[in-house]
Design a protein around this motif. Structure first.
Motif, PDB file in Angstrom:
ATOM      1  N   ASP A  71       0.824  -1.200   0.000  1.00  0.00           N
ATOM      2  CA  ASP A  71       0.000   0.000   0.000  1.00  0.00           C
ATOM      3  C   ASP A  71       0.863   1.257   0.000  1.00  0.00           C
ATOM      4  O   ASP A  71       0.589   2.210  -0.721  1.00  0.00           O
ATOM      5  N   ALA A  72       1.922   1.259   0.797  1.00  0.00           N
ATOM      6  CA  ALA A  72       2.814   2.416   0.854  1.00  0.00           C
ATOM      7  C   ALA A  72       3.512   2.620  -0.486  1.00  0.00           C
ATOM      8  O   ALA A  72       3.666   3.745  -0.956  1.00  0.00           O
ATOM      9  N   GLU A  73       3.914   1.507  -1.119  1.00  0.00           N
ATOM     10  CA  GLU A  73       4.558   1.584  -2.428  1.00  0.00           C
ATOM     11  C   GLU A  73       3.594   2.167  -3.461  1.00  0.00           C
ATOM     12  O   GLU A  73       3.958   3.018  -4.263  1.00  0.00           O
ATOM     13  N   LYS A  74       2.344   1.719  -3.405  1.00  0.00           N
ATOM     14  CA  LYS A  74       1.312   2.200  -4.323  1.00  0.00           C
ATOM     15  C   LYS A  74       1.086   3.699  -4.126  1.00  0.00           C
ATOM     16  O   LYS A  74       1.000   4.452  -5.086  1.00  0.00           O
ATOM     17  N   GLU A  75       1.013   4.138  -2.871  1.00  0.00           N
ATOM     18  CA  GLU A  75       0.826   5.557  -2.576  1.00  0.00           C
ATOM     19  C   GLU A  75       2.010   6.375  -3.088  1.00  0.00           C
ATOM     20  O   GLU A  75       1.834   7.470  -3.622  1.00  0.00           O
ATOM     21  N   ASN A  76       3.233   5.847  -2.930  1.00  0.00           N
ATOM     22  CA  ASN A  76       4.418   6.545  -3.425  1.00  0.00           C
ATOM     23  C   ASN A  76       4.380   6.692  -4.939  1.00  0.00           C
ATOM     24  O   ASN A  76       4.702   7.738  -5.477  1.00  0.00           O
ATOM     25  N   LYS A  77       3.952   5.614  -5.648  1.00  0.00           N
ATOM     26  CA  LYS A  77       3.860   5.674  -7.102  1.00  0.00           C
ATOM     27  C   LYS A  77       2.805   6.694  -7.521  1.00  0.00           C
ATOM     28  O   LYS A  77       3.011   7.464  -8.454  1.00  0.00           O
ATOM     29  N   GLU A  78       1.648   6.696  -6.843  1.00  0.00           N
ATOM     30  CA  GLU A  78       0.597   7.660  -7.170  1.00  0.00           C
ATOM     31  C   GLU A  78       1.092   9.078  -6.944  1.00  0.00           C
ATOM     32  O   GLU A  78       0.839   9.973  -7.740  1.00  0.00           O
ATOM     33  N   SER A  79       1.820   9.285  -5.868  1.00  0.00           N
ATOM     34  CA  SER A  79       2.363  10.603  -5.575  1.00  0.00           C
ATOM     35  C   SER A  79       3.383  11.013  -6.630  1.00  0.00           C
ATOM     36  O   SER A  79       3.436  12.164  -7.038  1.00  0.00           O
ATOM     37  N   GLN A  80       4.200  10.059  -7.086  1.00  0.00           N
ATOM     38  CA  GLN A  80       5.201  10.360  -8.106  1.00  0.00           C
ATOM     39  C   GLN A  80       4.547  10.673  -9.444  1.00  0.00           C
ATOM     40  O   GLN A  80       5.058  11.464 -10.219  1.00  0.00           O
ATOM     41  N   ASN A  81       3.398  10.054  -9.734  1.00  0.00           N
ATOM     42  CA  ASN A  81       2.703  10.282 -10.992  1.00  0.00           C
ATOM     43  C   ASN A  81       1.873  11.562 -10.968  1.00  0.00           C
ATOM     44  O   ASN A  81       1.357  11.974 -11.985  1.00  0.00           O
ATOM     45  N   ASN A  82       1.717  12.190  -9.834  1.00  0.00           N
ATOM     46  CA  ASN A  82       0.900  13.384  -9.701  1.00  0.00           C
ATOM     47  C   ASN A  82       1.777  14.622  -9.819  1.00  0.00           C
ATOM     48  O   ASN A  82       2.364  15.084  -8.863  1.00  0.00           O
ATOM     49  N   PHE A  83       1.860  15.169 -11.034  1.00  0.00           N
ATOM     50  CA  PHE A  83       2.754  16.306 -11.263  1.00  0.00           C
ATOM     51  C   PHE A  83       2.338  17.539 -10.481  1.00  0.00           C
ATOM     52  O   PHE A  83       3.163  18.409 -10.208  1.00  0.00           O
ATOM     53  N   GLU A 120       1.697  17.791  -7.424  1.00  0.00           N
ATOM     54  CA  GLU A 120       2.426  17.816  -6.162  1.00  0.00           C
ATOM     55  C   GLU A 120       3.939  17.955  -6.364  1.00  0.00           C
ATOM     56  O   GLU A 120       4.641  18.384  -5.454  1.00  0.00           O
ATOM     57  N   LEU A 121       4.438  17.603  -7.545  1.00  0.00           N
ATOM     58  CA  LEU A 121       5.873  17.618  -7.779  1.00  0.00           C
ATOM     59  C   LEU A 121       6.381  18.924  -8.388  1.00  0.00           C
ATOM     60  O   LEU A 121       7.492  19.345  -8.104  1.00  0.00           O
ATOM     61  N   LEU A 122       5.581  19.547  -9.234  1.00  0.00           N
ATOM     62  CA  LEU A 122       6.020  20.758  -9.929  1.00  0.00           C
ATOM     63  C   LEU A 122       5.776  22.003  -9.093  1.00  0.00           C
ATOM     64  O   LEU A 122       4.885  22.030  -8.245  1.00  0.00           O
ATOM     65  N   PRO A 123       6.509  23.054  -9.372  1.00  0.00           N
ATOM     66  CA  PRO A 123       6.209  24.328  -8.717  1.00  0.00           C
ATOM     67  C   PRO A 123       4.800  24.797  -9.128  1.00  0.00           C
ATOM     68  O   PRO A 123       4.347  24.501 -10.238  1.00  0.00           O
ATOM     69  N   LEU A 124       4.135  25.524  -8.242  1.00  0.00           N
ATOM     70  CA  LEU A 124       2.761  25.967  -8.503  1.00  0.00           C
ATOM     71  C   LEU A 124       2.648  26.759  -9.795  1.00  0.00           C
ATOM     72  O   LEU A 124       1.663  26.624 -10.525  1.00  0.00           O
ATOM     73  N   GLU A 125       3.615  27.600 -10.102  1.00  0.00           N
ATOM     74  CA  GLU A 125       3.559  28.416 -11.320  1.00  0.00           C
ATOM     75  C   GLU A 125       3.468  27.532 -12.558  1.00  0.00           C
ATOM     76  O   GLU A 125       2.733  27.825 -13.490  1.00  0.00           O
ATOM     77  N   VAL A 126       4.240  26.451 -12.572  1.00  0.00           N
ATOM     78  CA  VAL A 126       4.249  25.540 -13.721  1.00  0.00           C
ATOM     79  C   VAL A 126       2.920  24.790 -13.796  1.00  0.00           C
ATOM     80  O   VAL A 126       2.337  24.642 -14.876  1.00  0.00           O
ATOM     81  N   THR A 127       2.437  24.331 -12.659  1.00  0.00           N
ATOM     82  CA  THR A 127       1.155  23.634 -12.611  1.00  0.00           C
ATOM     83  C   THR A 127       0.041  24.532 -13.146  1.00  0.00           C
ATOM     84  O   THR A 127      -0.773  24.112 -13.965  1.00  0.00           O
ATOM     85  N   PHE A 128      -0.001  25.791 -12.692  1.00  0.00           N
ATOM     86  CA  PHE A 128      -1.023  26.722 -13.156  1.00  0.00           C
ATOM     87  C   PHE A 128      -0.888  26.995 -14.650  1.00  0.00           C
ATOM     88  O   PHE A 128      -1.881  27.132 -15.354  1.00  0.00           O
ATOM     89  N   LYS A 129       0.327  27.068 -15.137  1.00  0.00           N
ATOM     90  CA  LYS A 129       0.553  27.291 -16.566  1.00  0.00           C
ATOM     91  C   LYS A 129      -0.023  26.134 -17.377  1.00  0.00           C
ATOM     92  O   LYS A 129      -0.668  26.346 -18.413  1.00  0.00           O
ATOM     93  N   ILE A 130       0.191  24.913 -16.903  1.00  0.00           N
ATOM     94  CA  ILE A 130      -0.339  23.734 -17.593  1.00  0.00           C
ATOM     95  C   ILE A 130      -1.861  23.754 -17.568  1.00  0.00           C
ATOM     96  O   ILE A 130      -2.516  23.609 -18.611  1.00  0.00           O
TER      97      ILE A 130
END
Length: 155
Positions: free
Chosen positions: A22-34, A36-46
């Motif tokens: 379950d923890a591994e799955k959550e980590n993968k989901e978090s890694q696939n969620n840009f 949470e990973l990108l700076p807010l400015e980039v996310t808003f631009k997308i």
């Protein structure tokens, strides 16, 4: 007694394995969620490159996307201002009443769509109120009806 302890150990090992999966799955989901990973400015631009329908669809993808999209007035404002035939006066009134740009868009989208169809002549051939399509009609103020009447008279 030994059987019980072995059984309990097996359960504990299974619980540990399941929890690590379950923890591994959550980590993968978090890694696939840009978001949470990108700076807010980039996310808003997308997200700002999306049209209204795509933005709404993206907002139901996951909780973090929903939170980001729903709470960002900068994503909704351009759509609200470019929706065809929305009266600036209606937007200004909603802003004065403290509505967010997303709420303003929701409140005025259907009205703007109906108004645009009236102004473009879609309902010019309607001879009586009975002929109006009830499902898409919505209440409009006197100024809006004045604009529609003026457009009809100019045709």
């Amino acid at each position: 007694m030994k059987k019980n302890s072995k059984r309990n150990n097996k359960l504990r090992v299974c619980d540990i394995v399941l929890n690590s999966v379950d923890a591994e799955k959550e980590n993968k989901e978090s890694q696939n969620n840009f978001v949470e990973l990108l700076p807010l400015e980039v996310t808003f631009k997308i997200f700002s490159q999306l049209d209204i329908q795509s933005l709404c669809r993206a907002s139901v993808t996951c909780r973090s996307w929903n939170h980001t999209i729903r709470n960002s007035d900068s994503l909704w404002k351009p759509h609200c201002l470019t929706v065809r035939a929305v009266c600036r006066r209606e937007i200004d009134n909603d802003l004065e009443n403290g509505y967010s740009w997303r709420v303003i868009l929701v409140r005025n989208y259907q009205k703007s769509k109906v108004k645009y169809e009236w102004l473009s002549g879609r309902y010019s051939n309607i001879c009586s109120p009975v002929s109006l399509p009830e499902k898409i009609m919505c209440p409009m103020d006197a100024d809006t009806w004045g604009e529609i009447l003026q457009a009809e008279l100019e045709r």
